[in-house]
Scaffold this active site. Structure first.
Site, mmCIF file in Angstrom:
data_model
loop_
_atom_site.group_PDB
_atom_site.id
_atom_site.type_symbol
_atom_site.label_atom_id
_atom_site.label_comp_id
_atom_site.label_asym_id
_atom_site.label_seq_id
_atom_site.Cartn_x
_atom_site.Cartn_y
_atom_site.Cartn_z
ATOM 1 N N TYR A 31 57.337 44.780 88.944
ATOM 2 C CA TYR A 31 57.096 45.712 90.364
ATOM 3 C C TYR A 31 57.178 44.661 91.623
ATOM 4 O O TYR A 31 57.620 45.315 92.624
ATOM 5 C CB TYR A 31 55.881 46.121 90.278
ATOM 6 C CG TYR A 31 55.867 47.320 89.288
ATOM 7 C CD1 TYR A 31 56.467 48.562 89.727
ATOM 8 C CD2 TYR A 31 54.918 47.449 88.269
ATOM 9 C CE1 TYR A 31 56.662 49.694 88.849
ATOM 10 C CE2 TYR A 31 55.140 48.752 87.417
ATOM 11 C CZ TYR A 31 55.902 49.592 87.747
ATOM 12 O OH TYR A 31 55.859 50.875 86.810
ATOM 13 N N GLU A 40 42.141 39.079 61.166
ATOM 14 C CA GLU A 40 43.176 40.003 61.688
ATOM 15 C C GLU A 40 42.384 41.264 62.140
ATOM 16 O O GLU A 40 42.690 41.560 63.636
ATOM 17 C CB GLU A 40 43.955 40.568 60.461
ATOM 18 C CG GLU A 40 44.867 41.537 60.935
ATOM 19 C CD GLU A 40 45.798 42.198 59.734
ATOM 20 O OE1 GLU A 40 45.694 41.790 58.747
ATOM 21 O OE2 GLU A 40 46.288 43.267 59.972
ATOM 22 N N ASP A 78 44.366 41.349 56.234
ATOM 23 C CA ASP A 78 44.371 42.530 55.255
ATOM 24 C C ASP A 78 45.211 41.964 54.103
ATOM 25 O O ASP A 78 46.051 41.000 54.186
ATOM 26 C CB ASP A 78 44.929 43.641 56.002
ATOM 27 C CG ASP A 78 44.235 44.370 56.688
ATOM 28 O OD1 ASP A 78 43.075 44.341 56.541
ATOM 29 O OD2 ASP A 78 44.323 45.274 57.729
#
Lengths: 535, 360
Positions: free
Chosen positions: B99, B194, B246
């Site tokens: 921007y 995680e 996981d």
């Protein structure tokens, strides 16, 4: 009970199958099939006559055309020329007799081949409005103007003069003015009188045409060149191209009394050896009187002539518009960016010499219809062809050309190309082979197709060169714009980043950058994807 | 960040401009060279155990119509970063930079963020530093909890210290923490986790205390700032790093990116990768051994296993290779939280101690 009729009565009736009836039955062949086409045909016959008259007298033609609307389907057509005028005694015959002075037997490149003649227009006027045609003519600058009000006696095919006059203050100069009142319909665009006259002006850049349309608009087409085209000469038919009907007439009317002298003198390219060969092949004596041949015998020399080896017909008597003249005409008519033209060398189809010319104008004001089909103008012996485009050899040659090769859009590489272009194709010939009596489409003989295609390809290559050059120029100028915009930004930001106190001159680098050959493009960097670790 | 380090980065940015100016002064067409980040130039460094960038360079020349705008933009971005580093303590996100370009000279504005993102990576590759070092930052992701003291500079310029044990939910690894100096640390290992669920579990079960560990919440794939933080702690304090994910190929790969870096960050992997880090699990074997509640592997999971099996980063490690194989045969995956079938304390009481013993 119905009365039994005698043979005499029937014969009398047969005689009454008059020219008027013939006309009524065959109006579609003569160009009067419908009111809008009839209006065009009337104008066309009169204008053709005017142009021919002036040219034959070696006068640069000036033609004035006015079409007035008198009622919903009634029009007054006035056509005036600056020709030599017509001698008094010929006026009734020319305008009041069908097929009078027809150029039909004459093999010469002429407009006249195009229509049935001005008398057909006179007849049409008389049949639709009952009005006579007014002919005014003046043959010497200081002479009087002869005025005739003419109708055709449809039973006898003879002129009927309703009024005859001679005035001092008539036409301003020599020439002829003809005024007809007819039933018709005024249309605009493709098949219009407007379009016909515009194309006529283009095809005849040596002529000036002024046209006042039914809506009162004045169109002035000023001549682009001040030189008359050379007068095409009449040639004798070449044996390879002659048709049986013509040959039969020639045999009947020849002054020669021996078949061999007839052949040597009445058709071209036949000497004594060839004449002998033809007679032997035809099984006819050299000394036979041509006038005495039976119908069956008349066909034999025709067949024999096709088997004898003969020189090609003369081609140097054709009168093309000429590359330079076409270009002048185009430039005069259309503000385009690019023009090119080709006049091919004359060649022969079936014993008839012909010559193809192609010209095109591209871009400029034609860009208003950027994506539309190109404008195709078909001309035969200086006369625009407006009807039956799809069955014409010119259209076929154009649509069978792959225009993509020449920088135009064309879906599938065939069909009518799209783009801001006007394409003009002219066939000049002693005998233009029309597909039908209405004489609106050229038959597609292979020789003719080939010539048109070759001329188109020549012009197409010129066009492609131009389009490429334009594209290159556009690229170059875009390149320059980009460098001029970004090079200062590169250097200025580098200066600030490097804390350079000195302001550097951009010009030498800009020059180097712009003049450098296109630096070989780097392969686009392929950024590794996958493993979206963040954001 | 130390002042000397900052000055070194500023100097590297300045050099980009100097190279261009030197070419101008020699009346040559200016061009810069950027280490190529194309797939063909990303190579596996077996010594460093991560993807690194090869020797191939791409040119960006002012004489090329397709380069000149990007060259101008690159110089403008470098100028922007340098000026911000010199005059403020601000950090700019990639989105913000996109921007900000609106305010620049006409023609330099980025049409799409991918343009400015690429230029940032160009600069990273040119100066061999991650963009956080020239203060172009990602959205913060990841936090740290444990007995580690960091010295940071506030946006106002005040220098302060924080002990991450004093923060209620762990310290977010934002721009200032990323640059913070490590002052003190009593912990002797790092456990990177995680999911936020397991991170919270370990906090509440007192794992930091029990294992004398620093807990790092990865929140999925570790952000570059988090990876750098882990690497800095590991290298400065010479303490081991464990990664707890996981039980699926995706979790394993989160660990792998911490250990060996990603292909996308090949040009700066040497600053991000912690090759010595160890993956705790949940492993495929764990699913079997601990009888964890599991889901069937889906097609995408199998596809991922296949991809990873071919990946050079896995080729060296027999254990990881075997786990990938086992996953395929097992056809099952499990989340970290599946261990809770044995109660809240089980992870801290049984699972992790066993793992530390195994991994050494």
């Amino acid at each position: 009970m119905e009365k039994v009729r005698t043979a005499e009565e029937l014969a009398a009736q047969q005689r009454e199958i008059s020219v008027a009836e013939f006309f009524e039955k065959n109006r579609h062949l003569l160009g009067f099939d419908n009111p809008s086409k009839a209006l065009l045909t009337v104008v066309k016959e009169a204008v053709d006559n005017s142009l021919d008259a002036a040219e034959e007298a070696r006068i640069l033609p000036e033609v004035f055309v006015k079409v007035e609307m008198l009622g919903e389907d009634r029009f007054k057509v006035t056509v005036e020329d600056n020709g030599p005028g017509i001698v008094k005694k010929e006026i009734p015959n020319i305008f009041g007799k069908l097929l009078y002075g027809s150029k039909f037997h004459q093999l010469r490149q002429s407009r006249g081949q195009q229509g049935i003649g001005i008398s057909a227009a006179v007849l049409y006027a008389q049949l639709t409005t009952g009005k006579p045609t007014i002919v005014e003519s003046k043959t010497s600058p200081r002479g009087t103007t002869k005025i005739f009000h003419i109708k055709i006696d449809t039973l006898k095919n003879e002129p009927e003069i309703l009024k005859e006059d001679e005035v001092k203050n008539g036409l301003k100069h020599t020439g002829t003015r003809i005024t007809l009142e007819i039933e018709g319909k005024y249309v605009q665009r493709y098949h219009s009188v407007d379009e016909y006259l515009k194309q006529t002006a283009l095809a005849n850049p040596h002529a000036s045409i002024t046209y006042i349309s039914p809506t009162g608009e004045k169109h002035e087409y000023r001549r682009a060149i001040k030189k008359l085209p050379k007068m095409p000469k009449a040639i004798k038919p070449h044996p390879y191209g002659v048709e049986l009907g013509i040959l039969m007439r020639m045999l009947k009317s020849t002054p020669y009394t021996k078949l061999s002298s007839f052949l040597q003198n009445e058709v071209s390219r036949v000497g004594s050896t060839s004449a002998e060969g033809i007679c032997v092949l035809a099984g006819l004596e050299l000394t036979r009187r041509p006038q005495d041949l039976t119908h069956e015998e008349q066909e034999r020399p025709l067949k024999a002539m096709q088997k004898v080896k003969l020189m090609r017909p003369q081609t140097d008597w054709l009168s093309p518009i000429g590359e330079k003249n076409i270009l002048e005409g185009l430039k005069n008519m259309i503000k385009a960016e690019f023009y090119t033209a080709r006049t091919r060398e004359p060649v022969v189809y079936r014993g008839n010499p012909f010559q193809i010319e192609v010209a095109l104008a591209y871009g400029g004001e034609l860009k208003e219809k950027q994506d539309a089909e190109i404008i195709l103008m078909r001309l035969a012996n200086y006369v625009p062809l407006l009807y039956q485009a799809s069955s014409c050899a010119i259209t076929k040659a154009v649509t069978k050309t792959n225009w993509r090769r020449y920088g135009l859009e064309q879906s599938g590489g065939k069909g009518m190309p799209h783009g801001p272009m006007l394409l003009l194709v002219h066939m000049a010939s002693t005998w233009v082979p029309f597909t039908s009596e209405s004489k609106e489409a050229i038959a597609n003989y292979p020789e003719i197709m080939k010539e048109i295609k070759l001329a188109i390809q020549d012009c197409g290559r010129d066009l492609l060169r131009y389009i490429r050059k334009q594209a290159r120029a556009r690229r170059e100028s875009r390149r320059l714009d980009i460098f001029q915009k970004y090079l200062p930004l590169v250097i200025e930001n580098a200066e600030i980043l490097a804390e350079s106190k000195k302001k550097h001159n951009i010009e030498p680098i800009l020059e180097k950058v712009v003049n450098a050959d296109l630096i070989e493009e780097e392969e686009e960097e392929e950024i590794v994807g996958g493993e979206n670790e963040e954001e | 960040m130390k002042k000397s380090e900052r000055n070194e980065i500023i100097e590297k940015l300045t050099q980009i401009g100097k190279d261009v100016i030197q070419a101008v002064e020699r009346s040559e067409i200016p061009k810069i060279e950027i280490p190529s980040r194309t797939t063909s130039n990303i190579v596996y460094d077996p010594e460093y155990l991560c993807y690194v960038i090869g020797d191939k360079k791409v040119k960006r020349s002012a004489g090329n119509i397709r380069h000149i705008r990007r060259l101008a933009q690159l110089l403008r971005v470098a100028r922007f970063c340098k000026e911000e580093m010199q005059k403020s303590l601000r950090h700019t996100t990639k989105r913000e930079l996109y921007y900000i370009s609106e305010s620049w000279e006409k023609g330099l504005k980025f049409d799409e963020q991918v343009e400015s993102d690429n230029i940032i990576e160009d600069i990273e590759a040119m100066i061999g530093r991650p963009r956080e070092d020239f203060r172009i930052i990602p959205n913060p992701r990841g936090s740290i909890y444990g007995d580690i003291t960091l010295r940071y500079t506030t946006p106002k310029g005040d220098v302060k210290e924080v002990n991450c044990l004093d923060t209620p939910d762990g310290q977010a690894i934002g721009p200032r923490i990323s640059e913070a100096e490590i002052i003190d640390c009593k912990a002797d290992k790092v456990i990177a986790i995680e999911t936020s669920g397991m991170y919270n579990r370990l906090m509440e079960e007192g794992a930091y205390h029990k294992f004398n560990a620093i807990l790092v919440n990865l929140e999925g794939q570790a952000s570059r700032a988090t990876r750098r933080m882990i690497k800095r702690i590991h290298e400065l304090l010479e303490i081991p790093v464990y990664i707890f994910t996981d039980g699926d190929p995706w979790g394993l790969h989160i660990a792998m990116v911490i250990m060996a870096g990603s292909a996308k960050s090949a040009h700066i992997n040497r600053q991000l990768a912690t090759p010595d880090a160890k993956w705790i699990g949940v492993t495929a074997s764990d699913i079997k051994n601990y009888k964890l509640r599991s889901d069937k592997l889906k097609e995408v999971d199998y596809k991922r296993i296949k991809e990873l099996s071919k990946d050079p980063r896995y080729k060296k490690d027999e254990r990881l290779k075997k786990e990938l194989e086992l996953w395929k045969n097992l056809g099952k995956k499990a989340e970290q939280q599946a261990l809770l079938r044995y109660g809240f304390e089980y992870v801290v009481e049984k699972y992790l101690p066993t793992k530390f013993k195994e991994l050494g």
